[in-house]
Design an enzyme around this catalytic site. Structure first.
Site, PDB file in Angstrom:
ATOM      1  N   SER A 132     -11.786  18.348  36.264  1.00 49.91           N
ATOM      2  CA  SER A 132     -12.566  18.594  37.300  1.00 49.91           C
ATOM      3  C   SER A 132     -11.418  19.751  38.547  1.00 49.91           C
ATOM      4  CB  SER A 132     -12.304  17.044  38.186  1.00 49.91           C
ATOM      5  OG  SER A 132     -11.178  16.490  38.294  1.00 49.91           O
ATOM      6  N   LYS A 133     -12.105  19.444  39.711  1.00 49.64           N
ATOM      7  CA  LYS A 133     -10.921  20.152  40.653  1.00 49.64           C
ATOM      8  C   LYS A 133      -9.726  19.950  41.044  1.00 49.64           C
ATOM      9  CE  LYS A 133     -13.741  19.966  44.710  1.00 49.64           C
ATOM     10  NZ  LYS A 133     -13.433  19.849  45.856  1.00 49.64           N
ATOM     11  N   ARG A 134      -9.080  18.093  40.074  1.00 51.43           N
ATOM     12  CA  ARG A 134      -7.536  18.159  40.221  1.00 51.43           C
ATOM     13  C   ARG A 134      -7.176  19.127  38.985  1.00 51.43           C
ATOM     14  NH1 ARG A 134      -6.403  13.347  37.951  1.00 51.43           N
ATOM     15  NH2 ARG A 134      -8.794  13.179  37.171  1.00 51.43           N
ATOM     16  N   HIS A 135      -7.925  19.982  37.899  1.00 50.23           N
ATOM     17  CA  HIS A 135      -7.228  20.324  37.382  1.00 50.23           C
ATOM     18  C   HIS A 135      -7.311  22.164  37.336  1.00 50.23           C
ATOM     19  CE1 HIS A 135      -9.033  16.768  35.196  1.00 50.23           C
ATOM     20  NE2 HIS A 135      -8.042  16.601  34.791  1.00 50.23           N
ATOM     21  N   ALA A 136      -7.966  22.422  37.696  1.00 49.62           N
ATOM     22  CA  ALA A 136      -8.883  23.994  37.313  1.00 49.62           C
ATOM     23  C   ALA A 136      -9.885  24.046  38.942  1.00 49.62           C
ATOM     24  CB  ALA A 136      -9.434  24.480  36.261  1.00 49.62           C
TER      25      ALA A 136
END
Ligand code: GLU
Length: 483
Positions: free
Chosen positions: A251-255
């Protein structure tokens, strides 16, 4: 084999996730390899979450990636419309057919009745999941008010097994006793996912449904629908999810997960496709594939059954390799918009730009890097504070002025004569190269790293070289504190 017809069916609820792009890519490759058709269908029946803006993002993302569709929004086709919210009459017709054949029924159960049944189920202490058993499944009488609010439910079989041979996962068997009478149409006439999907895949002649394995749970109900409609069942390929490095769902939190972010980061569509293709599929040890090679070599038999983990470093490496496969002219062309973003307006065939590309290509990984690496050829020097503080100091002012005088006499203003003249002057005066190298580099480029000194001089030309060396000398003499 009959004509291959595959589709990508995103729900337009935000950006186009790179996991979705991989699904689209595999289908697209399959279609192109077989001379088949790739269909783009917009699944926008979640009215609360779907937006026109995200439909545009999907189309823009697909266009940027070069995943062209043969049928779908904007291009049309014989099986349209290709947006689900415009197909409600088709779903209504199919629901009627299922009611008539006894495979579906109108269910007038109210929310309260369903809630009461759920409560009773919870109180019973059973560990089984809650399946609503609608009393309308077996009722033959209608409600008092024939127009009363109702949904249409599938009359799911409870006996037997539903099976398919998945192109990726192999033989799958699901007991029908696990099925429930899922809803086909809501009171407002909007289909639920399984029903809309099957009606569309059927009417669009889709021969193979490829999607993420988070949809495995939907496949048996979908096959039951095909059977109830007496239709040939499509083939299925379920691919593992794309995971974050820590194993969570990416998700956005990772990449960066929205594909257009990679466009803005200066990646090439071919590099994005190459990286995503390899994230879940392999062809020996080969890492770098052109688009054409992917079309030729892709196959479901080598799609892995375990989830691929996103690796930003590897992605960047693939991007850099693709950048280096381009000609100077193409690198220049791709770089122009990134130069514009930093306020430098040049044409792709600009002579200075073309001259700089060979020097920056070995180190640049993205077009943002290329634009950054060539920026000082086109605009005033912007000094990196550290380089300025270290090299533009009073001790170096004289050397910079003398270097300017020495190179002023060089004709033609080319690398080799510049190199020879400067070296001869240093030797004569028993000065080491380092006396001028870094101060001159900082004066001319603002940076401590750049292509070779004489390469920079040649590309800058005599006038700019002299002006920058002399301006650098001035700054050095004044030893201004860095801004
Ligand atoms: N709209 C569904 C999704 O975005 C499509 C699933 C499918 O391909 O059947 O997940």
């Amino acid at each position: 084999m009959s004509e291959v017809r595959v589709r990508f069916a995103p729900s337009p609820t935000g950006y186009l996730h790179i996991g979705g792009v991989r699904t689209a890519l595999y289908s697209w490759l399959w279609a192109r390899q077989h001379g088949g058709k790739f269909i783009l269908r917009i699944e926008d029946t979640d009215r609360a979450r779907s937006t026109e803006e995200s439909i545009q993002i999907v189309l823009e993302s697909m266009r940027w990636l070069g995943l062209d569709w043969d049928e779908g929004p904007e291009v049309g086709g014989d099986h349209g419309p290709y947006v689900q919210s415009e197909r409600l009459d088709i779903y209504a017709e199919y629901a009627e057919t299922l009611i008539e054949s006894g495979h579906a029924y109108r269910c007038y159960a109210t929310k309260e009745e369903i809630a009461t049944a759920r409560e009773a189920h919870q109180k019973s202490g059973t560990k089984d999941g809650f399946h609503f058993r609608s009393p309308w499944r077996d009722r033959t009488d209608g409600p008092e008010d024939a127009n009363a609010r109702h949904v249409i439910r599938f009359r799911a079989p409870h006996e037997g097994t539903t099976s398919w041979v998945d192109e990726v996962k192999g033989q799958i068997d699901i007991l029908n006793s696990t099925q429930q009478d899922f809803i086909l149409l809501r009171p407002d006439g909007l289909p639920l996912y399984n029903f809309g999907c099957v009606v569309d895949d059927l009417t669009m002649g889709v021969t193979l449904v490829a999607r993420g394995d988070d949809h495995m749970i939907n496949t048996a109900p979908q096959i039951l629908l095909y059977e109830a409609l007496d239709a040939a069942v499509a083939a299925f390929a379920h691919m593992p999810m794309v995971l974050a490095p820590n194993g969570e769902k990416l998700s956005k939190r990772h990449a960066a997960v929205g594909v257009l972010e990679y466009r803005d980061l200066g990646y090439l569509p071919d590099a994005v496709l190459n990286y995503l293709a390899r994230l879940g599929w392999s062809h020996g040890d080969q890492e770098i594939f052109t688009r054409q090679e992917l079309i030729e070599k892709f196959g479901w038999d080598r799609v892995g059954t375990t989830a691929g983990r996103y690796d930003a470093k590897k992605f960047l490496h693939v991007q850099a390799e693709h950048l280096r496969m381009l000609s100077d002219e193409d690198i220049a062309r791709w770089t122009v918009p990134f130069l514009a973003k930093i306020g430098i307006e040049v044409e792709a065939d600009d002579a200075v730009l073309l001259k700089t590309i060979p020097y920056v290509r070995p180190r640049a990984e993205t077009f943002v890097d290329v634009a950054d690496a060539v920026a000082y050829f086109f605009r005033d020097v912007e000094f990196e504070a550290k380089g300025k503080r270290k090299f533009l100091v009073p001790d170096n002012a004289q050397a910079l002025l003398r270097l300017a005088d020495v190179v002023e006499a060089v004709e033609p203003f080319r690398q080799e004569p510049l190199d020879a003249t400067v070296k001869a002057w240093l030797e004569e005066n028993e000065l080491p190269m380092k006396v001028v190298a870094q101060p001159a580099r900082v004066a001319m480029t603002g940076r401590t790293r750049s292509p070779g000194l004489f390469e920079v001089m040649e590309v800058l030309g005599k006038e700019k070289t002299l002006a920058r060396l002399r301006a650098g000398a001035k700054i050095a003499a004044a030893d201004e504190p860095p801004a």
